[in-house]
Write a protein that holds these residues in place. Structure first.
Motif, PDB file in Angstrom:
ATOM      1  N   SER A   1       0.846  -1.205   0.000  1.00 33.34           N
ATOM      2  CA  SER A   1       0.000   0.000   0.000  1.00 33.34           C
ATOM      3  C   SER A   1       0.876   1.248   0.000  1.00 33.34           C
ATOM      4  N   ALA A   2       0.225   2.380  -0.026  1.00 32.93           N
ATOM      5  CA  ALA A   2       0.927   3.658   0.101  1.00 32.93           C
ATOM      6  C   ALA A   2       1.440   3.789   1.535  1.00 32.93           C
TER       7      ALA A   2
ATOM      8  N   THR B   1      -2.303   8.168   1.319  1.00 35.05           N
ATOM      9  CA  THR B   1      -3.549   8.244   0.532  1.00 35.05           C
ATOM     10  C   THR B   1      -4.445   9.377   1.032  1.00 35.05           C
TER      11      THR B   1
ATOM     12  N   PHE C   1      -4.341  -1.730  -4.556  1.00 37.92           N
ATOM     13  CA  PHE C   1      -5.306  -0.622  -4.650  1.00 37.92           C
ATOM     14  C   PHE C   1      -5.539  -0.103  -6.064  1.00 37.92           C
TER      15      PHE C   1
ATOM     16  N   GLU D   1       0.784   4.418  -4.065  1.00 34.85           N
ATOM     17  CA  GLU D   1       1.280   3.056  -4.226  1.00 34.85           C
ATOM     18  C   GLU D   1       2.417   3.005  -5.243  1.00 34.85           C
TER      19      GLU D   1
ATOM     20  N   ARG E   1     -11.097   2.485  -0.940  1.00 30.94           N
ATOM     21  CA  ARG E   1     -10.152   2.659   0.160  1.00 30.94           C
ATOM     22  C   ARG E   1      -9.879   1.317   0.829  1.00 30.94           C
ATOM     23  N   GLU E   2      -8.668   1.133   1.223  1.00 27.22           N
ATOM     24  CA  GLU E   2      -8.181  -0.108   1.844  1.00 27.22           C
ATOM     25  C   GLU E   2      -8.227  -1.284   0.876  1.00 27.22           C
ATOM     26  N   GLY E   3      -8.234  -0.988  -0.414  1.00 26.26           N
ATOM     27  CA  GLY E   3      -8.407  -2.040  -1.424  1.00 26.26           C
ATOM     28  C   GLY E   3      -7.185  -2.904  -1.697  1.00 26.26           C
ATOM     29  N   SER E   4      -6.064  -2.642  -1.043  1.00 28.89           N
ATOM     30  CA  SER E   4      -4.862  -3.446  -1.326  1.00 28.89           C
ATOM     31  C   SER E   4      -5.026  -4.921  -0.952  1.00 28.89           C
TER      32      SER E   4
HETATM   33  N1  ASP Z   1      -3.571   3.164   0.211  1.00 25.21           N
HETATM   34  C1  ASP Z   1      -4.960   2.845   0.056  1.00 25.21           C
HETATM   35  C2  ASP Z   1      -5.731   3.366   1.241  1.00 25.21           C
HETATM   36  O1  ASP Z   1      -5.133   3.879   2.172  1.00 25.21           O
HETATM   37  C3  ASP Z   1      -5.205   1.387  -0.150  1.00 25.21           C
HETATM   38  C4  ASP Z   1      -4.879   0.500   1.014  1.00 25.21           C
HETATM   39  O2  ASP Z   1      -4.255   0.949   1.975  1.00 25.21           O
HETATM   40  O3  ASP Z   1      -5.235  -0.671   0.987  1.00 25.21           O
HETATM   41  O4  ASP Z   1      -6.917   3.281   1.254  1.00 25.21           O
END
Ligand code: ASP
Ligand code: MG
Length: 418
Positions: free
Chosen positions: A35-36, A41, A184, A120, A198-201
């Motif tokens: 992820s980032a 993000t 992501f 990312e 969001r949080e798609g990694s």
């Molecule tokens: N960097 C993105 C986010 O913060 C994806 C992830 O963290 O999974 O939403």
């Protein structure tokens, strides 16, 4: 092949990246999804907000801050001033992109994705460069070219069939045995960059595991595994050693922050076990999620914040379920509004939905279609799986509860947020 995923919190600084190196160096044949870094993000969302408001100076200040914070992590990693050309190039590209955008509201999601995808791209460039320099040869993969998504921005799903040959081509026949790819992000059929929500990694990692027929996937997190509740909200949270895919998907969907809700399906489809492992201590077992698992015998509590309770009633008193349901839901889908709880009477439909950019437009459209609509913001949705009478009494009663729904195993409560 195994797939490892590292979230933003685990690579938020140079020590995190060193720790990633130590975890990765135990393995051969590994696909690493990253992820980032840290809160990048969120910062990129502010860059986008600047574009939306037409405040270029604000966006540029955010980009400069990101450039500096990433440069500091790089210097710390190499214990001396160090430049990574690819990283400099990405920040230059982002600055130019932002300066050139001719923003229109219809394109909000398109530009959002174009901007936030840089988090990312940058993190994987840094990590790939560092691993290469420290004796772990690896191949950097541009996931925008290998993960084909539907033509939809900000919350795209992956086209597994179209992605499979592309990702396999990058991996098969490569000299390297370790691959570094962005979570992501992906690419739409028209070639523009998309993101998976969001949080798609986690979802990206599951897609890679599916395509590469991985033996397992692990998500490295800053917790000891899956707990039955968020310890920040419910202090006596307990560890869960194993979970079934079914329990995990229900939990994730109800808002448990363990994994992205779309993660389970690709894994379940190929029966790939998912390990949730503590980043801080690779000796600890964490939690395993798989097809068959022991029953979870403690209640699980999940709180979803920033919900909106919407009440819809046909003005002409037609029966809402029989005559108007399809119409209401297709309208909501058009505005990308997701309901988490639905409750009805003869002429009334109540929905608990995520707060989002398009709520007020959707309500306007419903009113224009002949509905009376009311809404209350600042609500919370509490889901309790395996609830007891004691938990029922504690949470389902009281004046802050606006709506409750109970099946034999699951209790869901919409209440005023704190
Ligand atoms: N960097 C993105 C986010 O913060 C994806 C992830 O963290 O999974 O939403
Ligand atoms: Mg993140």
């Amino acid at each position: 092949m195994k797939v490892y995923k590292f979230g933003g919190a685990s690579v938020k600084n140079a020590d995190g990246v060193r720790n990633l190196r130590s975890i990765v160096s135990d393995e051969e044949n590994l696909f690493v999804i990253v992820s980032a870094m840290g809160k990048t993000t969120n910062a990129l969302e502010r860059v986008f907000a600047g574009v939306q408001k037409g405040d270029l100076a604000f966006s540029n200040a955010e980009i400069e801050a990101l450039r500096a914070s990433h440069a500091a992590i790089i210097d710390d990693l190499y214990h001396e001033p160090h430049r990574i050309e690819a990283v400099d190039a990405l920040f230059d590209e982002l600055e130019k992109l932002v300066a050139d955008i001719k923003y229109r509201d219809e394109d909000a999601e398109l530009w959002y994705d174009a901007i936030v995808s840089y988090g990312e791209l940058v993190s994987t460039r840094i990590i790939s460069d560092y691993l290469n320099h420290s004796g772990l040869p690896n191949k950097w993969i541009d996931m925008r070219r290998c993960i084909v998504t539907q033509q939809r921005h900000k919350d795209a799903s992956v086209d597994l069939e179209a992605s499979t040959p592309l990702l396999r081509a990058e991996v098969n026949g490569a000299r390297e045995k370790v691959f570094i790819g962005q979570g992501f992000i992906g690419g739409a059929p028209d070639g523009t960059t998309t993101t998976l929500g969001r949080e798609g990694s986690d979802y990206s990692a599951a897609v890679a595991a599916y395509i590469l027929d991985a033996e397992s996937m692990a998500v490295w997190k800053d917790v000891d595994g899956v707990l039955n509740a968020d310890p920040k909200i419910f202090p006596d949270a307990q560890h869960i050693a194993e979970l079934s895919y079914l329990d995990a998907i229900e939990l994730a969907y109800s808002g448990a922050q363990i994994i992205h809700p779309k993660t389970i399906k690709p894994l379940q489809n190929k029966n790939i076990p998912l390990y949730v492992r503590p980043f801080g201590d690779k000796r600890k077992p964490g939690t395993v999620i798989r097809g068959i698992s022991a029953r979870v015998d403690i209640p699980i509590l999940i709180l979803k914040r920033d919900q909106v309770l919407i009440n819809v009633r046909p003005r002409d008193f037609s029966f809402v379920l029989e005559e108007r349901l399809a119409e209401i839901f297709s309208l909501l889908a058009r505005y990308r509004i997701k309901s988490h709880l639905v409750n009805n009477s003869a002429v009334n439909l109540s929905l608990c939905v995520d707060n989002s950019w398009h709520i007020s437009e959707a309500m306007k459209a419903l009113r224009a279609d002949g509905f009376d609509v009311m809404h209350i913001e600042g609500m919370e949705l509490l889901t309790i799986r395996g609830y007891t009478t004691e938990l029922f009494d504690r949470y389902a009663l009281g004046r802050d509860v606006y709506l409750r729904q109970a099946t034999q195993s699951t209790l869901r409560i919409v209440r005023k947020g704190k």
